[in-house]
Design a protein around this motif. Structure first.
Motif: not given
Length: 507
Positions: A111-116, A245-257
């Protein structure tokens, strides 16, 4: 009115009312969630939902296969066969539920790698486990819902869900506003799933007293796998399109986004669901045309009429969505949650393509061309995930959505080709005419959006709520008018108008 029409009316009306109520509560709870719990936890909740959607692929497509296998024994009232099928479904779902829980536990270290951008604490782990258990309960308790659906009694489960949903949402609002407690909110979500599924389970026991636990018919189980193989490709494509999309955004950009984007996708997804509920009864009508038309003329006529109808619906929804979505977000959750125009444009493209290209989806489903559509689904899924990851790294949030739009375009090209070649048996000239019409409709949509955006900016109304309503009315008027201009003299439009006039006259 015969029994089948009564059941159709019940299922359509309860489904529509249930969806509208869900939509209302979703907007209300989402705004309260952001205000009293925060955008960060909304991003966490949405990301976990996407993660758990990945695990739901373990279902493989058994539900769809089971529903199809129930039609014949239900029509023949073969109680033994129905009982065997339900027992197989229970066994499969018990196995999937157990796998779901074990897989959720195995995911905890990752989870720590998925939630940025989020500090992963013990509380975060607990939140994930509660959401996971809530999803697992769907498998352990809800297998009899498919029996109600196959027996055209889905309205029963919809009514139960509606009642439980209202009570649960009221309690969740109290948990957010008065206690500001996210853990209590999640527990109430879990209880909502358990209570509604137990209630459905109890009703099924009363309606089908012959259902008894028994030995698993493994011959039946093996036979179901032949359908599951073709259906599974569609499930993967649907998952990639709706959840990654939500997973990619969370992992590569930001979970807040993710939380910011979910405010927009909640609206677009609910619009898709509402229109699906409105148009779903058309699919069996298409199936009847395909089964009885030997010449092919009725098939092509039905396709053109349905395609024009979907274009009109798309324009009436997409134009106000594009022009007013940022105003709605500002009034709903606050101007600070507005996303860039590039994101809105890509969401609009995705929404429009979904509405217009779905005419092909309905014809494929009615004709049973699942195997022929499988390659389209696999290629679109690969395109989506690959381009979304590349887009996230190079462009950001808009890049992720661009990957989704490109995969949607592939769906549109591929599925329309399957329909014209295998279902309508049309020639290349007809196929080119179809795409020429779609290009013209795209121009009409663009002109409508630009003109309505200009009118919206020039409206001399100070009150934001009154301006929003007036702009919405203008958007609808302009989109219908321009649709009429671009489709002037179209025989399908005349047929549609004639049908509406006759239908209203009969009413």
């Amino acid at each position: 009115m015969n029994k089948s029409k009564v059941l159709l009316l019940k299922n359509c009306s309860t489904g529509l009312v249930s969806q509208v109520m869900t939509l209302i509560f979703q907007f209300l709870t989402r705004s309260l969630f952001i205000r009293y719990i925060g955008i960060e936890l909304l991003g966490v909740y949405s990301t976990f939902t996407s993660v758990l959607s990945t695990l739901s692929l373990a279902e493989l497509g058994f539900q769809t296969a089971i529903v199809f296998s129930l039609y014949k024994p239900l029509a023949q009232r073969d109680e033994q066969q129905i009982n065997d099928i339900v027992n197989v479904f229970r066994f499969v779902y018990d196995c999937i539920g157990a796998f779901f829980i074990l897989a959720s536990l195995a995911l905890l270290p990752f989870l720590k790698y998925i939630l940025t951008g989020i500090t992963v604490t013990n509380a975060i782990y607990l939140y994930f486990l509660i959401q996971a258990f809530s999803s697992a309960c769907t498998y352990f308790l809800a297998y009899k819902r498919s029996l109600l659906y196959a027996d055209q009694k889905d309205y029963i489960s919809k009514i139960i869900d509606m009642i439980v949903n209202v009570i649960a949402n009221i309690l969740q609002i109290i948990a957010m506003v008065y206690f500001k407690d996210y853990l209590l909110y999640l527990v109430l979500k879990l209880m909502q799933v358990i209570v509604s599924n137990i209630w459905v389970h109890w009703v099924c026991a009363r309606l089908y007293p012959f259902l008894k636990r028994g030995k698993i018919n493994f011959t039946l189980l093996r036979s179901l796998f032949s359908n599951v193989k073709n259906i599974f490709a569609g499930k993967i494509a649907a998952y990639v399109y709706s959840s990654t999309d939500s997973l990619v955004i969370s992992a590569f950009i930001s979970t807040v986004q993710v939380g910011y984007l979910v405010n927009y996708t909640t609206i677009s997804q609910q619009l898709k669901t509402l229109i699906a509920g409105l148009l779903n009864p058309i699919t069996p009508m298409i199936g009847n045309v395909l089964a009885t038309d030997s010449e092919g003329e009725s098939k092509e006529g039905a396709f053109k009429l349905y395609a024009v109808m979907r274009v009109l619906i798309a324009m009436m929804i997409v134009v106000p969505f594009c022009v007013l979505i940022n105003d709605f977000i500002a009034m709903w959750v606050g101007a600070e949650y507005i996303l860039p125009a590039s994101v809105v444009v890509l969401l609009v493209m995705d929404l429009y393509i979904h509405f217009v290209h779905s005419v092909n989806v309905d014809f494929i489903n009615a004709a049973g061309l699942f195997r022929e559509d499988r390659d389209n689904e696999i290629i679109a899924a690969v395109l989506n995930i690959t381009l979304s990851i590349l887009g996230a790294k190079t462009i950001g949030l808009a890049g992720v959505l661009l990957g989704t739009v490109v995969s949607q375009m592939w769906f549109w090209f591929g599925r329309s080709y399957v329909v014209f070649k295998l279902c309508l048996q049309a020639d290349k000239e007809d196929y080119l005419k179809y795409w020429l019409k779609n290009i013209v409709d795209g121009v009409a949509l663009t002109v409508s959006i630009v003109f309505c955006a200009y009118l919206n900016s020039r409206l001399p109304i100070a009150n934001s709520y009154l301006k929003f309503v007036c702009s919405g009315i203008l958007c609808e008027a302009v989109s219908v008018a321009l649709f009429g201009v671009f489709h002037f003299g179209d025989p399908e439009v005349r047929k549609m108008l004639k049908y509406l006039v006759n239908h209203i006259g009969k009413r």
